[in-house]
Scaffold this motif. Structure first.
Motif, PDB file in Angstrom:
ATOM      1  N   LEU A   1       0.833  -1.190   0.000  1.00  3.63           N
ATOM      2  CA  LEU A   1       0.000   0.000   0.000  1.00  3.63           C
ATOM      3  C   LEU A   1       0.877   1.253   0.000  1.00  3.63           C
ATOM      4  O   LEU A   1       2.047   1.228   0.388  1.00  3.63           O
ATOM      5  CB  LEU A   1      -0.950   0.012   1.202  1.00  3.63           C
ATOM      6  N   GLY A   2       0.279   2.342  -0.427  1.00  2.57           N
ATOM      7  CA  GLY A   2       0.960   3.636  -0.460  1.00  2.57           C
ATOM      8  C   GLY A   2      -0.001   4.743  -0.103  1.00  2.57           C
ATOM      9  O   GLY A   2      -1.166   4.719  -0.496  1.00  2.57           O
ATOM     10  N   LEU A   3       0.470   5.686   0.678  1.00  2.00           N
ATOM     11  CA  LEU A   3      -0.338   6.828   1.107  1.00  2.00           C
ATOM     12  C   LEU A   3       0.359   8.116   0.680  1.00  2.00           C
ATOM     13  O   LEU A   3       1.573   8.274   0.850  1.00  2.00           O
ATOM     14  CB  LEU A   3      -0.527   6.829   2.622  1.00  2.00           C
TER      15      LEU A   3
ATOM     16  N   PHE B   1       3.414  14.557   2.272  1.00  2.00           N
ATOM     17  CA  PHE B   1       3.766  13.471   3.198  1.00  2.00           C
ATOM     18  C   PHE B   1       3.351  12.162   2.526  1.00  2.00           C
ATOM     19  O   PHE B   1       2.263  12.082   1.954  1.00  2.00           O
ATOM     20  CB  PHE B   1       3.043  13.624   4.545  1.00  2.00           C
ATOM     21  N   SER B   2       4.215  11.166   2.621  1.00  2.49           N
ATOM     22  CA  SER B   2       3.906   9.891   1.946  1.00  2.49           C
ATOM     23  C   SER B   2       4.438   8.722   2.752  1.00  2.49           C
ATOM     24  O   SER B   2       5.393   8.852   3.537  1.00  2.49           O
ATOM     25  CB  SER B   2       4.512   9.866   0.530  1.00  2.49           C
ATOM     26  N   PHE B   3       3.770   7.579   2.547  1.00  5.69           N
ATOM     27  CA  PHE B   3       4.214   6.299   3.135  1.00  5.69           C
ATOM     28  C   PHE B   3       3.933   5.219   2.110  1.00  5.69           C
ATOM     29  O   PHE B   3       2.883   5.200   1.471  1.00  5.69           O
ATOM     30  CB  PHE B   3       3.481   5.980   4.434  1.00  5.69           C
ATOM     31  N   SER B   4       4.877   4.280   1.963  1.00  8.40           N
ATOM     32  CA  SER B   4       4.683   3.151   1.048  1.00  8.40           C
ATOM     33  C   SER B   4       5.370   1.919   1.624  1.00  8.40           C
ATOM     34  O   SER B   4       6.446   2.027   2.231  1.00  8.40           O
ATOM     35  CB  SER B   4       5.242   3.473  -0.339  1.00  8.40           C
TER      36      SER B   4
ATOM     37  N   GLN C   1       6.700   2.152  -8.150  1.00 14.90           N
ATOM     38  CA  GLN C   1       6.153   0.893  -8.637  1.00 14.90           C
ATOM     39  C   GLN C   1       4.679   0.756  -8.275  1.00 14.90           C
ATOM     40  O   GLN C   1       3.878   0.243  -9.075  1.00 14.90           O
ATOM     41  CB  GLN C   1       6.954  -0.271  -8.061  1.00 14.90           C
ATOM     42  N   LEU C   2       4.318   1.214  -7.097  1.00 20.27           N
ATOM     43  CA  LEU C   2       2.913   1.143  -6.692  1.00 20.27           C
ATOM     44  C   LEU C   2       2.038   2.028  -7.583  1.00 20.27           C
ATOM     45  O   LEU C   2       0.928   1.632  -7.972  1.00 20.27           O
ATOM     46  CB  LEU C   2       2.764   1.557  -5.228  1.00 20.27           C
ATOM     47  N   ILE C   3       2.527   3.201  -7.925  1.00 16.39           N
ATOM     48  CA  ILE C   3       1.761   4.105  -8.785  1.00 16.39           C
ATOM     49  C   ILE C   3       1.620   3.515 -10.183  1.00 16.39           C
ATOM     50  O   ILE C   3       0.534   3.558 -10.791  1.00 16.39           O
ATOM     51  CB  ILE C   3       2.437   5.485  -8.828  1.00 16.39           C
ATOM     52  N   GLN C   4       2.705   2.942 -10.717  1.00 18.59           N
ATOM     53  CA  GLN C   4       2.634   2.326 -12.042  1.00 18.59           C
ATOM     54  C   GLN C   4       1.680   1.140 -12.043  1.00 18.59           C
ATOM     55  O   GLN C   4       0.923   0.929 -13.004  1.00 18.59           O
ATOM     56  CB  GLN C   4       4.032   1.884 -12.467  1.00 18.59           C
ATOM     57  N   ARG C   5       1.726   0.330 -10.982  1.00 19.98           N
ATOM     58  CA  ARG C   5       0.824  -0.817 -10.891  1.00 19.98           C
ATOM     59  C   ARG C   5      -0.631  -0.364 -10.830  1.00 19.98           C
ATOM     60  O   ARG C   5      -1.512  -0.940 -11.472  1.00 19.98           O
ATOM     61  CB  ARG C   5       1.174  -1.637  -9.653  1.00 19.98           C
ATOM     62  N   HIS C   6      -0.888   0.709 -10.061  1.00 21.29           N
ATOM     63  CA  HIS C   6      -2.248   1.240  -9.957  1.00 21.29           C
ATOM     64  C   HIS C   6      -2.720   1.756 -11.307  1.00 21.29           C
ATOM     65  O   HIS C   6      -3.875   1.520 -11.718  1.00 21.29           O
ATOM     66  CB  HIS C   6      -2.264   2.357  -8.911  1.00 21.29           C
TER      67      HIS C   6
END
Length: 212
Positions: free
Chosen positions: A43-45, A55-58, A64-69
């Protein structure tokens, strides 16, 4: 002491709003980390504050999470739209298989003597030939199985005859050995009887017994 329920609405006080944002953001990121660890989830925030600060957390690489989404979102959009040219061959193939399955089902029912209504003379003749051909194959298979069973029974019969012949030969040999042994015992008894008779004869004549 019962905690007072906070009304969920925008905080007007700037300082209180910033403090609440900081506390809630840390709590949110902590829950996300716990979810990722406990459930092995990716997950990513991404959070922007009111001042535009990021502010972000992954759990892994945010890129990679953004590309997968993005990839899954595009695929979902394609599926929700009308079938494309790439999907048409697969759909056409499914329709052909479905049609063939329906035809085979009807043909099987007709071979059983069902669903004969509406058939013309030519169709009935063709169906009759199919049934006759099927019966011929069934009869041939049945005959082959019967011949095979007969061959097995004949082989078993030959084996039993050989076993009986061996047992008969063994019995004859046993009887022959018994007959060979019996005459020897009879001659010994007769010779002993002859000796006894000669002794008695000598005694009667008053002659000395030589054997004594």
């Amino acid at each position: 002491m019962v905690r007072q329920k906070i009304e969920i609405k925008r905080i007007d006080n700037l300082t209180a709003r910033q403090v609440t944002f900081s506390k809630r953001r840390r709590g949110l990121f902590k829950k996300a980390q716990e979810l990722s660890t406990l459930c092995d989830a990716e997950l990513g925030l991404i959070v922007f504050s009111a001042t535009g600060k990021l502010f972000s957390f992954s759990s892994s690489s945010m890129t990679q999470l953004i590309q997968r989404h993005k990839l899954l979102t595009d695929k979902s959009n394609k599926l929700s739209q009308c079938p494309t040219q790439e999907d048409q061959p697969e759909t056409k193939g499914n329709e052909v298989l479905k049609k063939e399955l329906t035809e085979r089902t009807i043909e099987l029912q007709r071979l059983k003597g069902e669903e004969l209504q509406g058939l013309g003379l030519d169709d009935l003749i063709r169906l009759e030939k199919l049934v006759e051909g099927g019966l011929s194959r069934v009869g041939k298979t049945k005959n082959d199985m019967l011949f095979q069973e007969i061959s097995l029974l004949r082989m078993r019969e030959m084996e039993l005859e050989e076993e009986n012949a061996m047992l008969k030969l063994q019995a004859e040999m046993h009887d022959l050995e018994g007959k060979r042994t019996a005459p020897k015992q009879g001659n010994s008894a007769e010779s002993s009887i002859v000796v006894d008779d000669s002794s008695e004869t000598l005694l009667r004549l008053g002659l000395p017994d030589l054997n004594g």
